[in-house]
Write a protein that holds these residues in place. Structure first.
Motif, mmCIF file in Angstrom:
data_model
loop_
_atom_site.group_PDB
_atom_site.id
_atom_site.type_symbol
_atom_site.label_atom_id
_atom_site.label_comp_id
_atom_site.label_asym_id
_atom_site.label_seq_id
_atom_site.Cartn_x
_atom_site.Cartn_y
_atom_site.Cartn_z
ATOM 1 N N VAL A 137 0.838 -1.205 0.000
ATOM 2 C CA VAL A 137 0.000 0.000 0.000
ATOM 3 C C VAL A 137 0.870 1.251 0.000
ATOM 4 N N ASP A 138 0.232 2.371 -0.390
ATOM 5 C CA ASP A 138 0.939 3.655 -0.401
ATOM 6 C C ASP A 138 1.418 4.011 1.009
ATOM 7 N N ALA A 139 2.446 4.833 1.053
ATOM 8 C CA ALA A 139 3.002 5.273 2.334
ATOM 9 C C ALA A 139 2.006 6.180 3.045
ATOM 10 N N SER A 159 9.614 11.165 11.168
ATOM 11 C CA SER A 159 9.497 9.797 11.691
ATOM 12 C C SER A 159 9.595 8.741 10.592
ATOM 13 N N PHE A 160 10.046 9.147 9.405
ATOM 14 C CA PHE A 160 10.068 8.213 8.274
ATOM 15 C C PHE A 160 11.414 8.281 7.551
ATOM 16 N N PRO A 161 12.518 7.915 8.211
ATOM 17 C CA PRO A 161 13.800 7.875 7.486
ATOM 18 C C PRO A 161 13.779 6.738 6.464
ATOM 19 N N LEU A 162 14.389 6.977 5.332
ATOM 20 C CA LEU A 162 14.455 5.928 4.315
ATOM 21 C C LEU A 162 15.507 4.883 4.672
ATOM 22 N N LEU A 163 16.547 5.308 5.396
ATOM 23 C CA LEU A 163 17.603 4.391 5.826
ATOM 24 C C LEU A 163 17.869 4.591 7.317
ATOM 25 N N THR A 164 18.126 3.501 8.022
ATOM 26 C CA THR A 164 18.544 3.612 9.419
ATOM 27 C C THR A 164 20.013 4.009 9.469
ATOM 28 N N ARG A 165 20.485 4.453 10.600
ATOM 29 C CA ARG A 165 21.885 4.861 10.734
ATOM 30 C C ARG A 165 22.826 3.677 10.502
ATOM 31 N N SER A 166 22.441 2.491 10.945
ATOM 32 C CA SER A 166 23.306 1.325 10.707
ATOM 33 C C SER A 166 23.371 0.995 9.219
ATOM 34 N N GLU A 167 22.265 1.157 8.496
ATOM 35 C CA GLU A 167 22.266 0.922 7.047
ATOM 36 C C GLU A 167 23.119 1.966 6.339
ATOM 37 N N PHE A 220 13.663 0.307 -1.551
ATOM 38 C CA PHE A 220 12.908 0.702 -2.748
ATOM 39 C C PHE A 220 11.494 0.132 -2.698
ATOM 40 N N ARG A 221 11.391 -1.168 -2.393
ATOM 41 C CA ARG A 221 10.086 -1.827 -2.478
ATOM 42 C C ARG A 221 9.129 -1.373 -1.376
ATOM 43 N N HIS A 222 9.611 -1.216 -0.147
ATOM 44 C CA HIS A 222 8.716 -0.964 0.979
ATOM 45 C C HIS A 222 8.620 0.505 1.380
ATOM 46 N N LYS A 223 9.559 1.346 0.946
ATOM 47 C CA LYS A 223 9.514 2.756 1.341
ATOM 48 C C LYS A 223 9.454 3.705 0.144
ATOM 49 N N VAL A 224 10.403 3.563 -0.780
ATOM 50 C CA VAL A 224 10.512 4.558 -1.857
ATOM 51 C C VAL A 224 9.314 4.499 -2.799
ATOM 52 N N PRO A 226 6.198 3.177 -2.441
ATOM 53 C CA PRO A 226 4.949 3.663 -1.833
ATOM 54 C C PRO A 226 4.949 5.172 -1.583
ATOM 55 N N LEU A 227 6.103 5.702 -1.190
ATOM 56 C CA LEU A 227 6.205 7.144 -0.952
ATOM 57 C C LEU A 227 5.978 7.926 -2.244
ATOM 58 N N VAL A 228 6.605 7.485 -3.311
ATOM 59 C CA VAL A 228 6.459 8.163 -4.608
ATOM 60 C C VAL A 228 5.008 8.084 -5.090
ATOM 61 N N ARG A 229 4.363 6.949 -4.912
ATOM 62 C CA ARG A 229 2.954 6.813 -5.305
ATOM 63 C C ARG A 229 2.058 7.763 -4.509
ATOM 64 N N SER A 230 2.313 7.847 -3.212
ATOM 65 C CA SER A 230 1.496 8.726 -2.373
ATOM 66 C C SER A 230 1.656 10.183 -2.780
ATOM 67 N N ALA A 231 2.883 10.593 -3.102
ATOM 68 C CA ALA A 231 3.156 12.004 -3.390
ATOM 69 C C ALA A 231 2.813 12.388 -4.822
ATOM 70 N N TYR A 232 3.124 11.536 -5.781
ATOM 71 C CA TYR A 232 3.051 11.936 -7.190
ATOM 72 C C TYR A 232 2.024 11.149 -8.011
ATOM 73 N N GLY A 233 1.249 10.303 -7.344
ATOM 74 C CA GLY A 233 0.301 9.477 -8.103
ATOM 75 C C GLY A 233 -0.883 10.223 -8.649
ATOM 76 N N ARG A 234 -1.154 11.424 -8.148
ATOM 77 C CA ARG A 234 -2.368 12.130 -8.564
ATOM 78 C C ARG A 234 -2.099 13.552 -9.062
ATOM 79 N N ASN A 235 -0.867 13.871 -9.346
ATOM 80 C CA ASN A 235 -0.586 15.258 -9.773
ATOM 81 C C ASN A 235 0.010 15.347 -11.172
#
Length: 591
Positions: A137-139, A159-167, A220-224, A226-235
């Motif tokens: 689902v979308d982010a 509250s939504f970093p794409l990467l953790t500090r360890s990554e 990419f699959r679980h964050k990027v 869905p995030l892109v779909r939520s932001a740019y899917g309707r504009n």
């Protein structure tokens, strides 16, 4: 590479003995050289893919059913060509005379190459990176915020970093090891990244260890996606991208090392990315460097500080924006800034097997660089404008291609029609990209060409000169940039060469101002600033305004040649001519 829109000039030793009335003769020479110089510059950041990608047929069986359908439907381009022509021609460009009449053979050649290039890159993407999973689902809305109201740039939420500090630490250490090996052995695969600059290092994600790539596939699959779909899917950015069709065109870790770059700092010149959406993830904390960030040209109308954006939340957070937004890597003046960038593209929709419209636009501009045929080159730019009519950069390239055709025109009718179309296209480019100094520089050049060709255009010097705004039937001022419209006022229907000449100076002045603002924001626009300054200095000197010319040409005073400039003949010639003209104007001012 930077898309330089520069006027090249011949060496000027005789200039010291010229009277001001002879400056116009010099300008006549400049126009022809300028149009060719512009067409040799690439319009956007892209990969040099020819030595890297395999033939698509060699791994068609290994790809998804979706890609297999695309490869099968694209093996013969006749049906794709027909569908693409319909898609492009259905766009309303009824008021754009410059984009009409794309020659069918030239258009077919361009369309075929666009489909072939896109199919090659999609095949590479699907075998290298994780593609979008439409079941995820979308982010949530809290995952991002719009960076600037009314613009298409987003920041990831706190509250939504794409990467953790360890990554991030794993990514950075893997990239550092690669760069150390690169220094040791000098035999690692060459970079495919266009924007290679002193002080910068880069490594493609595909060259890093498998555990790093696995982490990024999950991101990419679980964050990027869905995030892109939520932001740019309707504009409008993803309006022709079906769910599940997003994929990564390429991803790169880039290091900006201010100390290695020298006094000017480490950054990237203004450019556009080849793709649909760009992702920029911070791999450094804010206190590790000074300067840096992403400077957006569309934000330069406000304060220069507001035009430079950085992720909010520091390491692991990101900024996302459509690839068509022109931007620059602002100079990192101290420390080291490291980022991971990724460019998203999309598998063609199964119903017609065509690339998304914005990919057609980007690839058409790119393909214009690969041909020496002026008809095909113009067709590329016409197709780019038809695909995305709001792309001012595409209109600027089309205007310069038409100006070049005007110079080569054999008949008087073609001479006039090409020049009017070129001017109209460049005027719209300036309206759409008011902070892009290149477009103003080129419009000034086109107006100047109008003055130079007055006798050819209107047969007899005894006839009153008409303006470019009278030459097109049904012409109006609606498309004009406001500064030109205000300068013309109520005089546009009257023949007035001084009016056109005044617009030349306005355009060159606007170009210099735009480049100075971009430079203040930390963008490397030195080459374009010097070219526009030389043009404005020549124009003012031709008016015997030697004080005004000196003010503009101070950019050439005691300027040392950097290493990059020494290896670029065009830049060196501009600087040499700028210094000579500056010294000449000082002497004339002091008389």
């Amino acid at each position: 590479q930077l898309s330089s829109c520069i006027m090249l000039v011949r060496p000027l030793p005789p200039l010291l003995s010229l009277t001001s009335t002879k400056f116009l003769l010099l300008l006549v020479v400049l126009i022809y050289k300028f149009s060719w110089a512009f067409l040799s510059a690439p319009p956007l950041c892209s990969l040099s893919s020819s030595p890297y990608y395999s033939n698509i047929s060699s791994f068609a069986s290994k790809t998804s059913t979706r890609l297999a359908f695309f490869l099968a439907s694209s093996s013969s381009f006749s049906s794709s060509f027909s569908s693409l022509v319909n898609v492009i021609n259905n766009i309303d460009t009824s008021n754009d005379a410059a984009v009409h009449g794309v020659p069918p053979p030239a258009a077919r050649k361009v369309y075929d190459q666009i489909c072939a290039d896109h199919s090659r890159d999609i095949a590479y993407s699907l075998r290298t990176f994780a593609s979008e999973d439409e079941t995820i689902v979308d982010a949530p809305s809290s995952s991002f915020e719009w960076a600037i109201s009314g613009h298409e740039i987003i920041r990831t939420g706190s509250s939504f970093p794409l990467l953790t500090r360890s990554e991030v630490r794993l990514l950075r250490s893997s990239a550092e090891k690669y760069w150390q090996e690169e220094q040791k052995h000098k035999n690692l695969p060459g970079s495919r990244f266009t924007l290679q600059r002193r002080g910068n290092s880069e490594v493609h994600l595909s060259s890093l260890p498998a555990d790093v790539r696995e982490i990024m596939d999950r991101v990419f699959r679980h964050k990027v996606y869905p995030l892109v779909r939520s932001a740019y899917g309707r504009n409008g950015i993803l309006d022709d991208v079906a769910p599940g069709n997003l994929c990564v065109y390429d991803s790169i870790v880039v290091r900006y090392d201010a100390r290695a770059a020298g006094p000017d700092g480490a950054g990237q010149p203004p450019h556009r990315d080849l793709g649909l959406v760009s992702i920029n993830i911070a791999l450094s904390d804010d206190d590790e460097y000074t300067g840096g960030g992403t400077a957006f040209e569309s934000l330069l109308g406000g304060t220069t500080e507001a035009a430079v954006l950085r992720p909010r939340g520091g390491m692991g957070h990101g900024i996302l924006h459509p690839c068509h937004l022109r931007h620059a890597g602002a100079r990192t003046v101290a420390g080291v800034r490291t980022v991971l960038v990724a460019f998203l593209t999309a598998v063609p929709t199964a119903s017609h097997g065509l690339p998304p419209r914005r990919m057609i636009n980007a690839r058409a501009k790119n393909n214009a660089l690969k041909t020496n045929d002026p008809v095909v080159r113009t067709a590329c730019h016409q197709i780019a404008v038809r695909a995305v009519p709001s792309d001012g950069e595409a209109r600027g390239y089309l205007g310069m291609a038409l100006l070049n055709e005007h110079i080569a025109a054999a008949s008087d009718d073609a001479l006039l029609s090409k020049l009017v179309a070129a001017i109209r296209s460049l005027e719209r480019a300036c309206s759409l990209c008011p902070y892009d100094g290149r477009q103003w520089n080129n419009l000034g050049t086109a107006y100047l060409r109008w003055i130079v060709d007055e006798e050819k255009l209107f047969k007899s010097p005894s006839l009153p000169m008409i303006t470019p705004w009278q030459a097109e039937k049904g012409s109006s001022l609606e498309h004009l940039p406001s500064i030109i419209r205000d300068a013309i006022g109520d005089n546009w229907e009257n023949g007035n060469d001084n009016l056109v000449d005044r617009c030349v100076g306005l355009c060159f002045g606007k170009a210099v101002t735009a480049h100075c603002v971009a430079e203040t924001a930390g963008c490397d626009v030195r080459k374009d600033l010097e070219a526009s300054s030389l043009n404005l200095g020549l124009w003012r000197a031709n008016k015997d305004d030697f004080k005004g010319a000196c003010d503009v040409l101070k950019v050439f005073s005691d300027k040392e040649e950097d290493e990059e400039g020494k290896n670029e003949n065009d830049s060196k010639r501009i600087r040499d001519d700028g210094r000579k003209l500056y010294n000449f104007c000082i002497k004339m001012r002091n008389k």
